[in-house]
Every structure is written in structure tokens, then in C-alpha cells.
Design an enzyme around this catalytic site. Structure first.
Site, short mmCIF file in Angstrom:
data_model
loop_
_atom_site.label_atom_id
_atom_site.label_comp_id
_atom_site.label_asym_id
_atom_site.label_seq_id
_atom_site.Cartn_x
_atom_site.Cartn_y
_atom_site.Cartn_z
N THR A 38 33.48 53.03 76.67
CA THR A 38 33.25 53.87 77.90
C THR A 38 34.10 55.04 78.18
O THR A 38 33.62 56.02 78.98
CB THR A 38 33.35 52.94 79.14
OG1 THR A 38 34.65 52.38 78.99
CG2 THR A 38 32.29 51.73 79.29
N ASP A 39 34.95 55.17 77.41
CA ASP A 39 35.99 56.32 77.51
C ASP A 39 35.67 57.58 77.15
O ASP A 39 35.85 58.55 78.10
CB ASP A 39 37.51 55.87 76.87
CG ASP A 39 37.21 55.94 75.43
OD1 ASP A 39 36.00 55.56 74.83
OD2 ASP A 39 38.34 56.10 74.45
N SER A 131 46.49 53.53 64.90
CA SER A 131 46.57 55.02 64.57
C SER A 131 47.17 55.59 65.82
O SER A 131 48.22 56.56 65.75
CB SER A 131 45.45 55.71 64.09
OG SER A 131 44.34 55.33 65.25
N ASP A 175 42.82 54.90 73.70
CA ASP A 175 43.93 54.34 72.94
C ASP A 175 45.17 54.91 73.13
O ASP A 175 46.19 54.29 73.42
CB ASP A 175 43.41 54.57 71.71
CG ASP A 175 42.16 53.91 71.24
OD1 ASP A 175 41.80 52.96 71.82
OD2 ASP A 175 41.87 54.15 70.07
#
Length: 387
Positions: A38-39, A131, A175
């Protein structure tokens, strides 16, 4: 990625470079309670920071070069002139910290040479944002060392650009926001359209619950082109669906019926995003209302069905984990991360964690997959200086 017991990043830095670092910074990986894919559609996400972090020990130098070393890759040190930094130079694991340096210089910040040693505890390829932990630990270190006038929200953009533009991994904003902005004991509600955040208390232990991560050991790779089964292709399909609906992003659509006229597979891709945003808000309502948080479980399982059937990013190994966890008594479970491998998450009564872990391991082996690595997650601290 496992870390040998007893590794001291400052001591490892001194052994490598012959002097102590100026400081040590840590940034966590994340697991997303709900809100997957969704981001980059301007939607809602609800991650928590992992107790697992990547640590960066850093010192400035007078030489105009970047020297990178890793506890996990001791035979792969990297040395590159600051002016020679460019996508592909360096590549591999070193691209991520190098990308942070490159992005800060692109933005006009004056940096001297650097020595950086990194040490990761976040499982790599597990969909847990190893990451992002790497880029965010280095970004925070450089902000502090060079007294850069950057807020944490701005560091999110620096770290994301390092992954997107330098390392070639097409991640969204989730993230890095989780790694830099999460706090102990909370999930982070992030509205990726306006970048507003809210810390949502999440004390599952008080309700006798645990979040169990099940790492299948099948790595997912985000920086691997745009084939039909890739993260980049899903982003492209979401953009095509929004354009066909005449909206700037799928966030603008709240009724799943509105996507029915789209051709396949755009219909299914859009339906996942629309229903996933609704699931995030439903989970938020449970957590804020004082309702038994076990009510979150069916929403997690519904999210997995959507990721498997509409978004087509699950795998047989992930499906086995989810199905076995629910059969063994988990209140709900779903795959997490970008998909095509990685981990699943299960909401389990804490007293049933060993039974669920054993049932998932048995089912996985019976299906011809390796038994997943399992661990319990508690909402932990975001990026910080530790020495």
C-alpha cells in the site's frame, strides 16, 4: 544474516582500521503488522520495528574516499573515491551504505572521507527490511557526525533514494519510515499520502499474545528487474490501474466495486490495495477501541488471501506456513514484505508458540520445504546512536 556471538562493532572497527570509531549507530528491520504493497499507492501501513538491528561503526577521514567493511563479508572490503560514487560503483551489499553517501552529496551536503564497518542482525532476504536497516543506520550516523540539518523524516527520503536510485531496489517509503520512526511498544501508523505518523500502543504480551515471525529461508529479491512476477511489475500494474480509473493513486478508491470494470490482472491488483487499506483501518480500530486484540487475527488471514489470490506475491512455502499456523491455533497469519519469498507472521497465544512453531516446521518439511526459522517479535526502538 546471523551475527557471531560476542561481536563488538567498535572492536571490530578498531581491528579493521587501527583506531576506534567516532560512534556506533543502530537501525532495526521491521515487520508489517498489516498494510502490504500500500505504501507506493499512497495508502496506510502499520509496521513495528524488530529487535534485530544493523549496526554501523563510523569515523571520518581526511582522504576523499569511502572505505566500507562488513562483519558478515569480511573478505569483501570496498574502497572507492567519493567523486567516483555512482550506481553500480560499488555494487552488492556495499551499494546501500555508498548510496547514502552519494545521495547526501547530491543534495549538497559536504562530507569528508569515511570509514564504515557494518554488522547486521536482520535476516537478509526475509522480507524484514535488512537493506533499510543498513541504509538508515548509516544515514543517521552521517547526520550526527556532520551535524546535518535533517529531520528523521528527511532521512527517510535519503535512505529510500539510496535504495531506489543507487542500489536499484524499487522500495516504497514504508521500510525506511519504520526503521527511523518506530518507537518501543508501539506500531507506527503511517499515511503515505501525506507522510503523517501516529504511534499506536501495541502491548500484545499484556493480552497473552505474541507475534511469531516464520522465515522460510527462501530469499525475496527486490532489485531483480521487472518480469511478470516481480515487485517492480506490481508497482507498474498499480500505476496502470490508477490511470485507468482516472485517479492519481489507488488510495483515492475506497469501494472495491469501483475496480470491477478494470481488465485482469489490474482488477485484482487494485482490489488488493483497496481492501488492504480497509484492513489497516480495521486493525487500527481494534487496537484503539480496547477490543481483544485477537480480533486482529482474521484480518491478517484475509490479508494473506488477498496477497496470494489478488496480488499474486505469495509462494507455496509461505502458504504452507500460514495455513499450518492457523490450523495449529494461531488467531491469524499472513505473508509479510514484498513477497516472492521471505517470511510469514502469525498472531499466537504466547503459551501456544512452541506448538505453532512445531506444527509449521512439520507441515513445511512434509511439503518439501525447509522448516522456517521462527522467532517472536516485540515492538522495538527505531534508529539510534548506541555508542
Amino acid at each position: 544474516m546471523s551475527v557471531p556471538a560476542g561481536v563488538d562493532p567498535a572492536a571490530a572497527f578498531a581491528a579493521r582500521f587501527g583506531r576506534p570509531p567516532e560512534g556506533v549507530w543502530a537501525a532495526p528491520g521491521r515487520v508489517n503488522l498489516i498494510g502490504e504493497h500500500t505504501d507506493y499507492n499512497d495508502g496506510y501501513v502499520l509496521p513495528v520495528a524488530l529487535p534485530h538491528s544493523t549496526v554501523a561503526a563510523v569515523a571520518r577521514t581526511a582522504e576523499p574516499e569511502l572505505v566500507l567493511a562488513s562483519v558478515q563479508y569480511p573478505d569483501q572490503p570496498v574502497r572507492v573515491a567519493l567523486d567516483a560514487l555512482a550506481p553500480g560503483a560499488p555494487d552488492g551489499w556495499a551499494a546501500y551504505p555508498a548510496g547514502v553517501v552519494h545521495q547526501l552529496r547530491r543534495e549538497g551536503h559536504r562530507l569528508s572521507g569515511l570509514q564504515v564497518l557494518v554488522d547486521g542482525q536482520v535476516p537478509v532476504g526475509a522480507g524484514l527490511s535488512s537493506s533499510a536497516a543498513l541504509t538508515c543506520s548509516v544515514a543517521l550516523a552521517l547526520r550526527d557526525l556532520f551535524a546535518l540539518p535533517l529531520r528523521r523524516a528527511e532521512l527517510v527520503d535519503v535512505a529510500r533514494a539510496a535504495e531506489n536510485d543507487f542500489a536499484g531496489a524499487p522500495t516504497g517509503v514504508l521500510d525506511h519510515s519504520a526503521s527511523l520512526l518506530c518507537t518501543v511498544g508501539h506500531a507506527l501508523l503511517l499515511d503515505t499520502r501525506d507522510r503523517s505518523t501516529t504511534q499506536v500502543p501495541l502491548d500484545l504480551a499484556a493480552a497473552g499474545l505474541a507475534l511469531l515471525v516464520l522465515d522460510t529461508g527462501a530469499p525475496h529479491q527486490l532489485a531483480t528487474g521487472g518480469g511478470p512476477d516481480s515487485y517492480a511489475r506490481r508497482r507498474q500494474e498499480c500505476g496502470e490501474a490508477a490511470a485507468a480509473l482516472g485517479v492519481p493513486s489507488l488510495r483515492e478508491v475506497s469501494d472495491p466495486a469501483a475496480v470491477q470494470a478494470l481488465p485482469e490482472p489490474l482488477r485484482r491488483r487494485a482490489r488488493h490495495v483497496v481492501t488492504e487499506n480497509a484492513r489497516v483501518l480495521a486493525v487500527l480500530e481494534v487496537l484503539r477501541s480496547g477490543t481483544d486484540p485477537r480480533a486482529v487475527g482474521p484480518l491478517l488471514t484475509a490479508g494473506h488471501r488477498s496477497l496470494r489470490e489478488d496480488f499474486a506475491v505469495s509462494t507455496p512455502a509461505l502458504d504452507v506456513c500460514v495455513d499450518a499456523a492457523v490450523r495449529a491455533g494461531a488467531h491469524g497469519a499472513r505473508m509479510v514484505g514484498g513477497g516472492f519469498g521471505g517470511s510469514a507472521l502469525a498472531l499466537v497465544d504466547d503459551r501456544h508458540v512452541p506448538a505453532v512453531r512445531a506444527a509449521v516446521a512439520e507441515a513445511s518439511r512434509a511439503a518439501g520445504h525447509r522448516a522456517p526459522t521462527a522467532f517472536v517479535v516485540v515492538p522495538s526502538a527505531g534508529a539510534r546512536r548506541v555508542e
